[in-house]
Design a protein around this motif. Structure first.
Motif, PDB file in Angstrom:
ATOM      1  N   PHE A 229       0.864  -1.189   0.000  1.00  0.00           N
ATOM      2  CA  PHE A 229       0.000   0.000   0.000  1.00  0.00           C
ATOM      3  C   PHE A 229       0.892   1.228   0.000  1.00  0.00           C
ATOM      4  O   PHE A 229       1.948   1.234   0.639  1.00  0.00           O
ATOM      5  CB  PHE A 229      -0.900   0.010   1.253  1.00  0.00           C
ATOM      6  N   ASP A 230       0.473   2.263  -0.717  1.00  0.00           N
ATOM      7  CA  ASP A 230       1.233   3.511  -0.701  1.00  0.00           C
ATOM      8  C   ASP A 230       0.284   4.674  -0.962  1.00  0.00           C
ATOM      9  O   ASP A 230      -0.784   4.494  -1.560  1.00  0.00           O
ATOM     10  CB  ASP A 230       2.342   3.476  -1.759  1.00  0.00           C
ATOM     11  N   ALA A 231       0.667   5.848  -0.499  1.00  0.00           N
ATOM     12  CA  ALA A 231      -0.111   7.055  -0.765  1.00  0.00           C
ATOM     13  C   ALA A 231       0.837   8.241  -0.878  1.00  0.00           C
ATOM     14  O   ALA A 231       1.860   8.283  -0.197  1.00  0.00           O
ATOM     15  CB  ALA A 231      -1.124   7.294   0.360  1.00  0.00           C
ATOM     16  N   HIS A 232       0.534   9.131  -1.775  1.00  0.00           N
ATOM     17  CA  HIS A 232       1.293  10.380  -1.895  1.00  0.00           C
ATOM     18  C   HIS A 232       0.326  11.550  -2.003  1.00  0.00           C
ATOM     19  O   HIS A 232      -0.808  11.401  -2.458  1.00  0.00           O
ATOM     20  CB  HIS A 232       2.222  10.342  -3.117  1.00  0.00           C
ATOM     21  N   ARG A 233       0.833  12.707  -1.581  1.00  0.00           N
ATOM     22  CA  ARG A 233       0.030  13.931  -1.526  1.00  0.00           C
ATOM     23  C   ARG A 233       0.120  14.676  -2.864  1.00  0.00           C
ATOM     24  O   ARG A 233       1.164  14.687  -3.497  1.00  0.00           O
ATOM     25  CB  ARG A 233       0.614  14.793  -0.397  1.00  0.00           C
ATOM     26  N   LEU A 263       3.754   1.948  -8.551  1.00  0.00           N
ATOM     27  CA  LEU A 263       4.949   1.102  -8.548  1.00  0.00           C
ATOM     28  C   LEU A 263       5.487   0.901  -7.131  1.00  0.00           C
ATOM     29  O   LEU A 263       6.062  -0.150  -6.840  1.00  0.00           O
ATOM     30  CB  LEU A 263       6.044   1.698  -9.457  1.00  0.00           C
ATOM     31  N   HIS A 264       5.284   1.883  -6.258  1.00  0.00           N
ATOM     32  CA  HIS A 264       5.748   1.706  -4.871  1.00  0.00           C
ATOM     33  C   HIS A 264       4.945   0.598  -4.180  1.00  0.00           C
ATOM     34  O   HIS A 264       5.505  -0.264  -3.490  1.00  0.00           O
ATOM     35  CB  HIS A 264       5.613   3.012  -4.080  1.00  0.00           C
ATOM     36  N   ALA A 265       3.625   0.623  -4.357  1.00  0.00           N
ATOM     37  CA  ALA A 265       2.785  -0.415  -3.741  1.00  0.00           C
ATOM     38  C   ALA A 265       3.162  -1.791  -4.302  1.00  0.00           C
ATOM     39  O   ALA A 265       3.254  -2.781  -3.569  1.00  0.00           O
ATOM     40  CB  ALA A 265       1.312  -0.116  -4.003  1.00  0.00           C
TER      41      ALA A 265
HETATM   42 MG    MG Z   1       5.782   5.937  -2.047  1.00  0.00          MG
END
Ligand code: MG
Length: 380
Positions: A229-233, A263-265
């Protein structure tokens, strides 16, 4: 000891109902089982010797194994092994393993035992004692019982000092059939040691052998699943990277790298499947070398870690969670890019998107979230 291997993939498979070395076993071609196992056991290079007409099948079966090269086989098995030896002549190894493609279950333990036996011999072969009673018969009628004493069933891979095998092959009388390479060393007066064989090294000969082999194949691999899981602002910008594709947008995602949350997730999912920590362990955000880095490097690194463990990625599935930009017009490009980075067929890669109907941080447009799962197959 530096060793190379020759895989003799020349059988016509008349008894198995067709060439068996290219048939799928546990979802993987029979010959590939051997090649991967020999590389895992430390082989520097492998030459796959294939009969005329089977080159395309061989290349497909062994695709992506960079240490594998191909040579054209000859009229007999001995000719094929000679072609393999010739292909290894430049930068010749100290030892060479000769292996039948139709014996998929090579273990590192067997290879280690063979190589250590070469310390005091020109060749070493895995062998099992004969367990069944042996009869000599003619036309269905038994003539006599044959003593099992001193009889062994010999398997492959067989290991040799490279020079000794080249010389033994050169000295072999033309026109005489060579049943195995140890026979050439014996004829030349060399010493061949026996090491304990393994019943799993069975040669797939008859159609019914595949049922037993499938059961062994199922034991030899385990399936693992990882999730990420990933999140960006969101922040000011003109485009955003999502799943390896740059999309024009009136905002961008803020992060130390290119902030490609998809891609990070996915990277975290692969690392999770092999229990190898998370993306931050491998690419710390405090490390200036990852500032602005393209995230395909992170994903390729995680895929490389899976392969280094003898593993194979089965499939990946990413969900992007945002109100904007619209993902659907870019979805196929994203799938293609992820498939390219991971060297996977397109149908093993899924990219989906959803909104949260205005709820939560993605719904309010504060940021974008991504989640991913990855299926991985590893040696048991
Ligand atoms: Mg990230």
């Amino acid at each position: 000891m530096v060793f190379d291997a020759i895989i003799a993939a020349g059988g016509s498979g008349s008894r198995a109902g067709g060439p068996k070395q290219w048939r799928l076993l546990g979802g993987k071609p029979v010959a590939r089982w051997s090649a991967e196992a020999l590389l895992e056991a430390g082989a520097r290079r492998i030459v796959a010797v294939t009969p005329a007409g089977a080159e395309a099948e061989a290349r497909e079966a062994l695709a992506g194994l960079s240490q594998v090269s191909f040579a054209a086989g000859g009229a007999t098995r001995a000719d094929s092994v000679r072609a393999g030896l010739k292909a290894l002549a430049e930068d010749a190894p100290e030892a060479v393993l000769v292996h039948d493609a139709a014996r998929p279950f090579v273990t590192s333990a067997i290879v280690d035992a063979l190589l250590s036996a070469l310390g005091g011999a020109d060749g070493a072969v895995p062998a099992l004692p004969v367990a069944d009673t042996l009869k000599r018969a003619d036309g269905g009628r038994i003539e006599s019982t044959v003593s099992r004493e001193g009889l062994w069933r010999v398997q492959t891979p067989q290991a040799f000092r490279y020079r000794a095998l080249v010389e033994a092959h050169a000295a072999w009388p033309a026109g005489e059939e060579m049943t195995d390479d140890a026979g050439a060393i014996e004829r030349a007066g060399g010493k061949v040691a026996l090491v304990p064989g393994d019943p799993r090294l069975m040669k797939l000969t008859y159609p019914e052998d595949f049922a037993m082999a499938e059961a062994l194949a199922a034991q030899a691999r385990v399936t693992r699943i990882g999730q990420g899981f990933d999140a960006h602002r969101w922040g000011p910008g003109e485009s955003v990277w999502l799943c390896g594709v740059e999309i024009p947008h009136d905002q961008t995602l803020i992060g130390h790298s290119d902030a490609d949350a998809g891609l990070h997730a996915l990277t975290d999912a692969l690392l999770g499947a092999i229990g190898a920590g998370d993306i931050g362990d491998h690419f710390p955000p405090t490390d200036p070398q990852w500032k602005g880095a393209s995230s395909d490097r992170f994903l390729a690194h995680a895929a490389g870690m899976v392969r280094a463990r003898g593993g194979r990625i089965l499939n990946v599935d990413v969900t992007l969670i945002c109100e904007r930009p619209k993902v659907k017009p870019h979805r196929e490009a994203m799938r293609a890019r992820v498939a390219e980075i991971l060297d996977l067929p397109l149908d093993a890669v899924s990219v989906k998107a959803t909104t949260t109907e205005g709820m939560g941080f993605p719904g309010r447009g504060e940021g974008l979230a991504a989640q991913a799962v990855a299926g991985v197959e590893l040696p048991a």
